[in-house]
Scaffold this motif. Structure first.
Motif, PDB file in Angstrom:
ATOM      1  N   VAL A  27      -4.508   5.883   6.210  1.00 16.16           N
ATOM      2  CA  VAL A  27      -4.677   5.674   4.727  1.00 16.16           C
ATOM      3  C   VAL A  27      -3.662   6.462   3.712  1.00 16.16           C
ATOM      4  N   LEU A 279      -8.178   2.924  -2.011  1.00 14.72           N
ATOM      5  CA  LEU A 279      -8.023   3.746  -0.939  1.00 14.72           C
ATOM      6  C   LEU A 279      -9.413   4.101  -0.311  1.00 14.72           C
ATOM      7  N   ILE A 282     -11.140   1.229   1.651  1.00 12.24           N
ATOM      8  CA  ILE A 282     -10.423   0.805   2.835  1.00 12.24           C
ATOM      9  C   ILE A 282     -10.976   1.851   3.903  1.00 12.24           C
ATOM     10  N   GLN A 283     -10.973   3.314   3.490  1.00  9.27           N
ATOM     11  CA  GLN A 283     -11.480   4.304   4.492  1.00  9.27           C
ATOM     12  C   GLN A 283     -12.781   3.940   4.954  1.00  9.27           C
TER      13      GLN A 283
END
Length: 318
Positions: A27, A279, A282-283
């Motif tokens: 990421v 982010l 997403i992580q």
């Protein structure tokens, strides 16, 4: 049994640690700047620098990783850069919607594919085997989004039995989402079942050729008893890992199908987060997918030990 379980748990923890590192590094390696993405290209350097400081992006990567892991262990994955909500609660909400599809998919795919695989193995090289094998090969060859599109054309356009898209948001209740679950679940089940059918068929054929099955038949046991009491438990051993891999695949494969049906699940959240460069979300989704994969494989290992007494006694005979 306890030693085996502890070894598998240690391996699972190590896998999750490596997964968290790879997820964080991947990421962070994405091109572009998050602060610039949020503020826009016309933002002043001072505003970008202030936002980077607020988000902690100017800190060393290892410090940000430790903070992220520490928060994740307590269920705190940070704050969404788009919605401003807590990532953990948002991911849990979407994940619960996807779990509804996954549950229906697993029930249909696993039970149906095991039955078809056993049937194909029992009637090897006869018309049931040829028919089931041909259908399973087609299912393996066609992508899930193509299957989903065909199902929409058949059961939403030609025969308006099910809704083509979901008009509700992530806050929808189970009753509101239930009519729209069947087509996505069927699309995933068709692809998922094809692999399980092939493995179950091969396993049944190998087991039925064993000496202990031949002995059971010579004793006068019926075919049903031979299959259920002797052949099926042994045939399930190699099939368990295929089932585990396919259940773990749902975490990623559901993203494409959910996008086709506009279903408010974890796949749709992942796609929108990638587009918006969110982010933290997403992580969190990537880490949750890794946890699902590890848990499924651990369950398959423990299930194999429960079905095979030799695995339970191997450590004691050394």
């Amino acid at each position: 049994m306890l030693s085996f379980t502890l070894r598998r748990l240690a391996s699972a923890v190590g896998t999750l640690f490596l997964s968290s590192v790879l997820v964080f590094l991947a990421v962070q390696a994405l091109p572009g700047d998050v602060a610039t993405q949020i503020l826009g290209k016309d933002a002043t350097p001072d505003a970008v620098a202030a936002l980077r400081d607020q988000l902690g992006l100017d800190r060393p990567a290892w410090e940000r990783y430790l903070d992220w892991v520490r928060g994740a262990l307590h269920g705190d994955f940070g704050t969404s850069l788009v919605s401003g909500k807590g990532v953990g609660g948002e991911v849990a909400q979407y994940l619960g919607n996807s779990a509804l599809i996954a549950l229906v998919t697993v029930l249909f795919a696993v039970t149906g594919s095991l039955a078809l695989g056993v049937l194909a193995g029992l009637y090897r090289d006869r018309w049931p085997d040829h028919l089931i094998s041909t259908v399973s090969l087609v299912g393996m060859s066609v992508p899930e989004f193509v299957v989903a599109t065909v199902l929409v054309l058949c059961f939403s356009v030609a025969l308006p039995w099910f809704p083509a898209v979901v008009l509700y948001g992530p806050e929808a209740s189970v009753g509101q989402l239930l009519p729209a679950v069947w087509l996505p679940a069927l699309a995933l089940a068709v692809v998922m079942a094809a692999y399980i059918v092939r493995m179950a068929r091969t396993s049944v054929i190998d087991v039925l050729a064993g000496e202990y099955v031949t002995t059971a038949r010579l004793k006068g046991l019926s075919t049903w008893r031979v299959v259920t009491r002797h052949a099926l438990p042994s045939a399930l051993l190699p099939t368990l890992h295929v089932i585990a891999l396919n259940v773990a695949w749902l975490a990623g494969g559901v993203a494409v199908v959910e996008n086709v049906f506009n279903y408010p699940g974890i796949g749709k959240l992942m796609l929108s987060s990638v587009q918006n460069r969110d982010l933290p979300v997403i992580q969190a989704i990537a880490l949750v997918s890794a946890v699902i994969y590890v848990v499924c494989n651990l369950a398959a290992d423990l299930g194999a030990m429960a079905l095979n007494p030799r695995l339970r006694t191997r450590g004691r005979t050394r």
